[in-house]
Design a protein around this motif. Structure first.
Motif, PDB file in Angstrom:
ATOM      1  N   VAL A 124       0.846  -1.195   0.000  1.00 38.35           N
ATOM      2  CA  VAL A 124       0.000   0.000   0.000  1.00 38.35           C
ATOM      3  C   VAL A 124       0.883   1.247   0.000  1.00 38.35           C
ATOM      4  CG1 VAL A 124      -1.639   1.344   1.382  1.00 38.35           C
ATOM      5  CG2 VAL A 124      -1.945  -1.133   1.119  1.00 38.35           C
ATOM      6  N   GLY A 125       0.512   2.214  -0.818  1.00 39.19           N
ATOM      7  CA  GLY A 125       1.232   3.478  -0.882  1.00 39.19           C
ATOM      8  C   GLY A 125       2.297   3.533  -1.947  1.00 39.19           C
ATOM      9  N   LEU A 126       2.556   2.397  -2.612  1.00 35.72           N
ATOM     10  CA  LEU A 126       3.553   2.369  -3.682  1.00 35.72           C
ATOM     11  C   LEU A 126       2.868   2.325  -5.044  1.00 35.72           C
ATOM     12  CD1 LEU A 126       6.202  -0.184  -2.347  1.00 35.72           C
ATOM     13  CD2 LEU A 126       6.363   2.312  -2.376  1.00 35.72           C
ATOM     14  N   SER A 127       3.410   3.072  -5.985  1.00 33.17           N
ATOM     15  CA  SER A 127       2.937   3.028  -7.361  1.00 33.17           C
ATOM     16  C   SER A 127       3.871   2.172  -8.193  1.00 33.17           C
ATOM     17  CB  SER A 127       2.866   4.436  -7.962  1.00 33.17           C
ATOM     18  OG  SER A 127       4.183   4.952  -8.142  1.00 33.17           O
ATOM     19  N   LEU A 128       3.436   1.852  -9.396  1.00 36.67           N
ATOM     20  CA  LEU A 128       4.315   1.127 -10.311  1.00 36.67           C
ATOM     21  C   LEU A 128       5.564   1.955 -10.593  1.00 36.67           C
ATOM     22  CD1 LEU A 128       3.085  -0.899 -13.364  1.00 36.67           C
ATOM     23  CD2 LEU A 128       5.078   0.574 -13.582  1.00 36.67           C
ATOM     24  N   MET A 129       5.406   3.265 -10.731  1.00 40.77           N
ATOM     25  CA  MET A 129       6.562   4.126 -10.954  1.00 40.77           C
ATOM     26  C   MET A 129       7.498   4.117  -9.752  1.00 40.77           C
ATOM     27  SD  MET A 129       6.565   5.210 -14.025  1.00 40.77           S
ATOM     28  CE  MET A 129       7.892   6.400 -13.877  1.00 40.77           C
ATOM     29  N   ASP A 130       6.940   4.069  -8.542  1.00 38.29           N
ATOM     30  CA  ASP A 130       7.784   3.970  -7.346  1.00 38.29           C
ATOM     31  C   ASP A 130       8.639   2.711  -7.404  1.00 38.29           C
ATOM     32  OD1 ASP A 130       6.777   6.312  -6.161  1.00 38.29           O
ATOM     33  OD2 ASP A 130       5.140   5.227  -5.185  1.00 38.29           O
ATOM     34  N   LEU A 132       9.797   1.344  -9.874  1.00 37.60           N
ATOM     35  CA  LEU A 132      10.825   1.519 -10.902  1.00 37.60           C
ATOM     36  C   LEU A 132      11.717   2.720 -10.604  1.00 37.60           C
ATOM     37  CD1 LEU A 132       8.561   0.897 -14.026  1.00 37.60           C
ATOM     38  CD2 LEU A 132      10.083  -0.747 -12.908  1.00 37.60           C
ATOM     39  N   ASN A 133      11.736   3.140  -9.330  1.00 39.25           N
ATOM     40  CA  ASN A 133      12.537   4.299  -8.921  1.00 39.25           C
ATOM     41  C   ASN A 133      12.176   5.552  -9.712  1.00 39.25           C
ATOM     42  OD1 ASN A 133      14.100   2.884  -6.949  1.00 39.25           O
ATOM     43  ND2 ASN A 133      15.270   1.972  -8.626  1.00 39.25           N
ATOM     44  N   ASN A 134      10.884   5.636 -10.083  1.00 35.44           N
ATOM     45  CA  ASN A 134      10.357   6.792 -10.820  1.00 35.44           C
ATOM     46  C   ASN A 134      11.128   7.088 -12.100  1.00 35.44           C
ATOM     47  OD1 ASN A 134       8.079   7.779  -9.126  1.00 35.44           O
ATOM     48  ND2 ASN A 134       9.684   7.877  -7.571  1.00 35.44           N
ATOM     49  N   THR A 135      11.636   6.036 -12.708  1.00 35.99           N
ATOM     50  CA  THR A 135      12.365   6.162 -13.969  1.00 35.99           C
ATOM     51  C   THR A 135      11.668   5.333 -15.050  1.00 35.99           C
ATOM     52  OG1 THR A 135      14.452   6.390 -12.764  1.00 35.99           O
ATOM     53  CG2 THR A 135      14.593   5.850 -15.111  1.00 35.99           C
ATOM     54  N   PRO A 136      11.130   5.965 -16.084  1.00 37.35           N
ATOM     55  CA  PRO A 136      10.500   5.190 -17.154  1.00 37.35           C
ATOM     56  C   PRO A 136      11.483   4.188 -17.745  1.00 37.35           C
ATOM     57  CG  PRO A 136      10.012   7.530 -17.390  1.00 37.35           C
ATOM     58  CD  PRO A 136      11.056   7.417 -16.318  1.00 37.35           C
ATOM     59  N   ALA A 177      -2.351   4.729 -20.612  1.00 36.32           N
ATOM     60  CA  ALA A 177      -2.437   5.986 -19.864  1.00 36.32           C
ATOM     61  C   ALA A 177      -1.294   6.100 -18.861  1.00 36.32           C
ATOM     62  CB  ALA A 177      -3.777   6.086 -19.148  1.00 36.32           C
ATOM     63  N   LYS A 178      -0.554   7.199 -18.917  1.00 39.82           N
ATOM     64  CA  LYS A 178       0.570   7.390 -17.998  1.00 39.82           C
ATOM     65  C   LYS A 178       0.111   7.436 -16.538  1.00 39.82           C
ATOM     66  CE  LYS A 178       3.551   9.899 -21.258  1.00 39.82           C
ATOM     67  NZ  LYS A 178       4.217  11.175 -21.584  1.00 39.82           N
ATOM     68  N   GLY A 179      -1.044   8.041 -16.317  1.00 36.16           N
ATOM     69  CA  GLY A 179      -1.530   8.187 -14.948  1.00 36.16           C
ATOM     70  C   GLY A 179      -1.738   6.872 -14.228  1.00 36.16           C
ATOM     71  N   SER A 180      -2.014   5.803 -14.971  1.00 33.73           N
ATOM     72  CA  SER A 180      -2.256   4.511 -14.339  1.00 33.73           C
ATOM     73  C   SER A 180      -1.011   3.991 -13.637  1.00 33.73           C
ATOM     74  CB  SER A 180      -2.737   3.493 -15.386  1.00 33.73           C
ATOM     75  OG  SER A 180      -1.755   3.282 -16.393  1.00 33.73           O
ATOM     76  N   PHE A 181       0.158   4.354 -14.150  1.00 33.35           N
ATOM     77  CA  PHE A 181       1.407   3.888 -13.553  1.00 33.35           C
ATOM     78  C   PHE A 181       1.822   4.726 -12.340  1.00 33.35           C
ATOM     79  CE2 PHE A 181       3.216   1.986 -17.769  1.00 33.35           C
ATOM     80  CZ  PHE A 181       2.235   1.020 -17.745  1.00 33.35           C
TER      81      PHE A 181
END
Length: 261
Positions: A124-130, A132-136, A177-181
């Motif tokens: 909980v509280g983590l996104s997919l981007m999190d 990935l260290n917020n790196t696409p 959609a970028k927002g989903s990540f």
């Protein structure tokens, strides 16, 4: 015509309903072999179309909503449910089941198992981007301000798939959609519902080591199984994949298919 979900078989069966949550960039018809294979073994299957695939939503809320509605409809009929999730679908499926586990539903139905197939199982509280260290990732190309395009798909998604089949699938991938990540996980279902993590050992999208790490998180209720396949085992080894899912539902922890030391 807008289609919000695909149904394989009926949901009047005594077997649990499989609600399948797709990965990013993929719509349900790309998983037709897997879903039809489960139907042939008498599992009703529902595969909602995620609005983030081909859409421009700012978060994963719309995805969660359509999956949660499918769960609610089955629960209202007293049906037991197995969640089968691929890749990004693990984020959506985890969030959607909150309040719908078998022990939480007063009458009849409810979710009895989560199956993460090379899928994101995050705290909980983590996104997919999190994660990935917020790196696409290098194989994401910005199509526009709101959407990602997947490039190098043949090597990333379909490295062990028949080339002709892989090419046909690549042509049918949509934008994501970028927002989903960027959405933060709201419920870690794998802590509260018995779960299976199917590790795809030759996956180029989510490294094998990352899959195992998710399956071994503290507090997880995971049984770990392995498929010797890339990110799309439903295309490269379809019969083994269907059999693994089928036996995971009925005989969790007894498979021994492709187990790693």
């Amino acid at each position: 015509m807008h289609i919000d979900q695909i149904i394989f078989g009926t949901t009047t069966n005594s077997k649990p309903t499989v609600i399948f949550v797709t990965g990013a960039w993929h719509k349900p018809h790309l998983y037709a072999g897997l879903l039809e294979g489960l139907r042939k073994t008498s599992f009703p299957v529902i595969a909602p179309c995620l609005p983030s695939v081909g859409g421009t939503c700012d978060n994963f809320d719309d995805d969660v909503h359509v999956v949660r509605k499918a769960i609610a409809d089955e629960v209202s009929q007293g049906h037991e449910i197995v969640m089968l999730m691929h890749s990004y679908g693990g984020m959506v499926g985890s969030a959607a089941v909150q309040g719908y586990s078998k022990r939480e539903v007063v009458r009849g139905g409810g979710v009895i198992r989560m199956i993460y197939m090379a899928a994101f199982a995050l705290e909980v509280g983590l996104s997919l981007m999190d994660a990935l260290n917020n790196t696409p990732l290098p194989w994401w190309r910005s199509a526009n301000q709101k959407q990602w395009q997947a490039v190098d798909s043949n090597d990333i998604f379909y490295n062990d798939v028949n080339p002709q089949l892989a090419e046909a699938c690549i042509e049918q991938l949509d934008l994501q959609a970028k927002g989903s990540f960027e959405s933060k996980q709201t419920y870690a279902a794998w802590k509260y519902i018995d779960s299976t993590y199917i590790v795809c050992s030759r996956d180029n999208a989510i490294a094998k080591e990352a899959q195992i790490a998710m399956a071994k998180q503290p507090g997880g209720r995971f049984i770990i199984e392995y498929l010797d396949a890339g990110h799309s085992p439903f295309l490269s080894i379809p019969h083994q994949t269907v059999e693994m899912v089928r036996r995971t539902i009925w005989e969790p922890g007894t498979l021994g298919i492709g187990q790693d030391a």
